[in-house]
Design a protein around this motif. Structure first.
Motif, short mmCIF file in Angstrom:
data_model
loop_
_atom_site.label_atom_id
_atom_site.label_comp_id
_atom_site.label_asym_id
_atom_site.label_seq_id
_atom_site.Cartn_x
_atom_site.Cartn_y
_atom_site.Cartn_z
N UNK A 178 -33.01 23.48 55.03
CA UNK A 178 -32.80 24.02 56.37
C UNK A 178 -31.43 24.71 56.44
N UNK A 179 -30.39 24.06 55.90
CA UNK A 179 -29.05 24.62 55.94
C UNK A 179 -28.95 25.90 55.13
N UNK A 180 -29.60 25.92 53.95
CA UNK A 180 -29.57 27.12 53.11
C UNK A 180 -30.28 28.27 53.81
N UNK A 181 -31.46 27.97 54.40
CA UNK A 181 -32.22 28.99 55.11
C UNK A 181 -31.40 29.57 56.27
N UNK A 182 -30.73 28.69 57.01
CA UNK A 182 -29.92 29.13 58.16
C UNK A 182 -28.78 30.01 57.69
N UNK A 183 -28.18 29.65 56.56
CA UNK A 183 -27.05 30.40 56.03
C UNK A 183 -27.44 31.84 55.68
N UNK A 184 -28.66 32.00 55.16
CA UNK A 184 -29.13 33.32 54.75
C UNK A 184 -29.98 34.02 55.82
N UNK A 185 -30.10 33.35 57.00
CA UNK A 185 -30.84 33.90 58.14
C UNK A 185 -32.30 34.19 57.78
N UNK A 186 -32.91 33.21 57.09
CA UNK A 186 -34.34 33.26 56.78
C UNK A 186 -34.92 31.90 57.12
N UNK A 187 -36.24 31.73 56.91
CA UNK A 187 -36.89 30.46 57.23
C UNK A 187 -37.03 29.60 55.97
N UNK A 188 -37.26 28.31 56.19
CA UNK A 188 -37.52 27.41 55.06
C UNK A 188 -38.75 27.87 54.29
N UNK A 189 -39.77 28.35 55.00
CA UNK A 189 -41.00 28.82 54.36
C UNK A 189 -40.73 30.03 53.47
N UNK A 190 -39.78 30.90 53.86
CA UNK A 190 -39.42 32.05 53.02
C UNK A 190 -38.89 31.57 51.67
N UNK A 191 -38.09 30.50 51.69
CA UNK A 191 -37.55 29.97 50.43
C UNK A 191 -38.65 29.34 49.59
N UNK A 192 -39.52 28.56 50.25
CA UNK A 192 -40.59 27.88 49.51
C UNK A 192 -41.55 28.87 48.86
N UNK A 193 -41.85 29.96 49.56
CA UNK A 193 -42.79 30.94 49.02
C UNK A 193 -42.27 31.53 47.71
N UNK A 194 -40.98 31.63 47.58
CA UNK A 194 -40.40 32.25 46.38
C UNK A 194 -39.85 31.23 45.40
N UNK A 195 -40.02 29.95 45.71
CA UNK A 195 -39.67 28.85 44.81
C UNK A 195 -40.76 27.79 44.96
N UNK A 196 -41.96 28.10 44.41
CA UNK A 196 -43.17 27.34 44.76
C UNK A 196 -43.14 25.87 44.39
#
Length: 707
Positions: free
Chosen positions: A157-175
């Motif tokens: 959550x903190x990483x997503x917030x830092x990059x102004x994206x969603x948690x799902x955006x990170x998961x999609x690209x790190x399956x």
């Protein structure tokens, strides 16, 4: 914008049908079992009919699959499914080595059809998975990636917030994050979207006028950095500067930045007298050299970027009309690796054999000599090693130098000692290991060195390794030997009377079942208790009106010495030809006359040619090895010394024609003094040598190679 959706990872829900497994589902959606397991970790424990799996897909790819049946060929399947032979090889690179019964092949894309909606309420526990399958009607375009190294106490959550994206955006690209938690020092791929102002600065990296105007390009199948750079009139370095965070994996569908003002047709860039050639799956530099007939120096001058590695789909320049020299290599095609050597960097080879130096008392000479005579494994080890030394010396004359390291494995099942050897020495840059002699020890070495992907060549074992991808079995298995002789008989069995004579009990029951399955109309000669055949039983099985082809399967000297004379007496009157799937030591017993085997024209499969040294010396191609061995050791080489030479010399020649052994293991059949090699990658495990000789006794007691 469709291109944005093409790159973002999508998923399909797949309802498991009766009889399906993860491997079959993976083939259908052009993905891998590992990718399915990452998203569905419980599938590792098995899947059941009706279960719903999340399957990763690119675009809307779904393929028809075909289970290979008897009589199927790549050509017949291309006609059946109305696709080209080249398409089948492209979709199934493993088919290049032939197709087998039960193998699952992709045979073209499914026609697009509407997918019925899934009622998530009927599938308990699947809500979260099915939510991830819902594809938004429009997704943001990904223009590049940033690598983020996870720090202590960081959360998604903190990483997503830092990059102004969603948690799902990170998961999609790190399956893997769908089934795992993040850990300190993890490296995550963070997508940068088109509406991010950081992404818009990319085109300003270079001031070259050619690059002042840029556009987006979607990576297509077979694209390489070189082909894209060449078509757009830039160097690879300039392309990488335009795309500083370009994924090293270079996946199909990826969006990259390219110049719009320059586009050079590949064909227009080719000089007169040359043409373009697209590298095929699993093709190697050696294969291209052989097909074109040009030298490695010429190929590298025309394509200097090849020194960085060859990839499927790469477009290279070759002299015009040279590729027609050869249509490709088949399993039966013999190749001479020595004609296409180009990699002359010193090779690092290790030998691991049971020399048992810890048990020798060198001060007591008689005791040591007695021990050497009685210890069979030590004698084999010394013979193998002597052959390896001659091979290294012979390869040196071809420009291939070797840094050899020797290790004593002491004895069988010596796990701790072998682990210590590996941990105390540096194997990271070792090109190949010959040994250990025992299967259990070889498995340990392969397991320990799997992290370096170091090839381990087992010189004597008959058993495949189903655990380690870096395991090379140089000796064909008993199954491969059996299949060789059975296939030979099967090709010409229609007008023959097949008779099966098999020893009772043990492993021979399995052999009997296999022969009956292959030849259902065969006659079985009944064997009495004590493995004895009465002549009356044999007479009932024979046919005077047809040639009689007889399988004799036994390792019992008494039984063989009983059966062979009976067959010999009827060899001419009943046109008898003898076959066996295993010519073991019992056939070499003094009670079995070679004159009888010769009269019966016995056929059998063999790992080596089994010629004696006098016959070897008469052959021009192999006389140099025998002469060299005699000069070095003062005696004729036995089969283990010859085997050591053949294995080592083959390894060094392969290393001389490729960057590593994995790129040189599929280039046809190589043959040396008494052994030949044609390595095939197994679905589970490593590589197996499938090159087998089919030998028969002729009338004059000579052994001849049939195949």
């Amino acid at each position: 914008m469709v291109s944005g959706i093409a790159y973002a990872q999508q998923y399909k829900s797949h309802k498991v049908a009766k009889g399906e497994n993860v491997y079959r589902i993976a083939k259908r959606y052009n993905t891998t079992p590992e990718a399915i397991y990452k998203i569905n970790p419980t599938a590792k424990d098995g899947i059941s009919e009706g279960e719903i799996l999340a399957v990763p897909v690119l675009g809307n790819q779904e393929y028809k699959i075909h289970v290979v049946e008897k009589g199927d060929t790549v050509y017949s399947l291309s006609k059946k499914y109305n696709i080209s032979v080249e398409t089948i090889y492209l979709l199934n690179p493993e088919a290049d080595k032939g197709i087998n019964l039960g193998q699952i092949l992709n045979v073209g894309k499914m026609e697009e059809k509407e997918v019925a909606a899934v009622d998530v309420n009927k599938e308990k526990g699947k809500d979260a998975v099915l939510d991830s399958l819902k594809i938004a009607p429009k997704e943001q375009e990904i223009i590049r990636y940033i690598t983020h190294k996870v720090k202590k106490k960081e959360t998604l959550y903190g990483i997503a917030k830092n990059y102004k994206i969603t948690v799902e955006d990170i998961k999609k690209n790190n399956k893997r994050l769908y089934s795992e938690q993040i850990r300190k020092k993890d490296k995550l791929r963070i997508p940068v979207f088109a509406n991010d102002p950081v992404g818009n600065e990319t085109s300003k990296v270079l001031t070259d006028s050619r690059l002042s105007t840029t556009t987006r390009y979607t990576v297509k199948p077979k694209d390489t950095k070189y082909s894209i750079a060449r078509r757009h009139g830039v160097t690879i370095n300039e392309l990488e500067q335009l795309n500083p965070n370009m994924s090293s994996g270079f996946p199909v569908g990826m969006q990259i930045t390219v110049p719009t003002s320059v586009f050079v047709s590949l064909k227009d860039a080719v000089q007169p007298g040359f043409e373009l050639y697209q590298v095929k799956p699993k093709e190697t530099i050696f294969r291209i050299l052989r097909r074109t007939g040009i030298s490695s120096d010429s190929l590298f001058k025309m394509n200097p970027y090849l020194r960085e590695g060859l990839k499927a789909g790469m477009v290279i320049t070759i002299p015009k009309d040279t590729i027609s020299i050869s249509k490709g290599l088949s399993k039966e095609k013999y190749v001479d690796l020595g004609k296409n050597l180009y990699n002359f960097t010193p090779k690092k080879v290790a030998v691991m054999l049971p020399f048992s130096l810890d048990t020798l008392n060198f001060e007591a000479r008689k005791q040591t000599e007695s021990y050497l005579k009685s210890k069979q494994s030590l004698r084999i080890a010394l013979d193998l090693y002597s052959g390896v030394l001659i091979a290294i010396d012979s390869a040196k004359t071809r420009g291939i130098t070797t840094e050899l390291t020797v290790f004593d494995t002491h004895r069988n099942n010596n796990r701790e000692h072998i682990k210590n050897l590996i941990h105390e020495n540096d194997f990271e840059n070792t090109d190949a290991i010959i040994g250990p002699l025992y299967q259990s020890n070889a498995e340990i070495v392969a397991s320990e060195l799997k992290k370096y992907n170091t090839p381990v060549f087992s010189p004597a074992s008959r058993k495949e390794s189903k655990l380690h991808d870096n395991f090379f079995q140089t000796r064909p298995t008993n199954k491969i030997l059996q299949d060789k002789i059975i296939s030979f008989v099967e090709k010409d069995s229609i007008s023959k009377n097949i008779v099966i004579i098999v020893q009772k009990g043990g492993k021979y029951e399995e052999v009997k079942k296999k022969l009956i399955a292959k030849f259902p109309n065969a006659k079985i000669a009944k064997i009495e208790e004590g493995n004895y055949l009465y002549e009356v039983r044999l007479n009932k099985a024979l046919d005077k009106n047809k040639p009689n082809w007889i399988f004799l399967e036994s390792n019992d000297v008494a039984m063989i010495s009983n059966v062979i004379p009976l067959l010999n007496a009827k060899a001419e009157s009943h046109k008898i030809t003898l076959f066996t799937t295993d010519k073991n030591n019992a056939f070499d017993n003094d009670n079995i006359k070679n004159e009888h085997l010769s009269k019966l024209h016995m056929h059998y499969p063999s790992v080596d040619k089994e010629f004696d040294n006098k016959e070897i010396e008469e052959g021009e191609e192999i006389a140099p090895f025998v002469k060299r061995y005699k000069r070095e050791y003062g005696s004729d080489p036995n089969k283990w010394a010859i085997r050591g030479f053949d294995i080592a010399y083959d390894i060094l020649m392969r290393l001389g024609t490729a960057d590593d052994l994995y790129k040189a293991s599929f280039d046809g059949t190589t043959e040396y003094v008494e052994n030949k090699f044609n390595y095939s990658k197994k679905l589970l495990g490593g590589y197996s040598n499938e090159a087998v000789y089919l030998i028969k006794f002729d009338d004059d007691l000579k052994l001849n190679i049939v195949e």
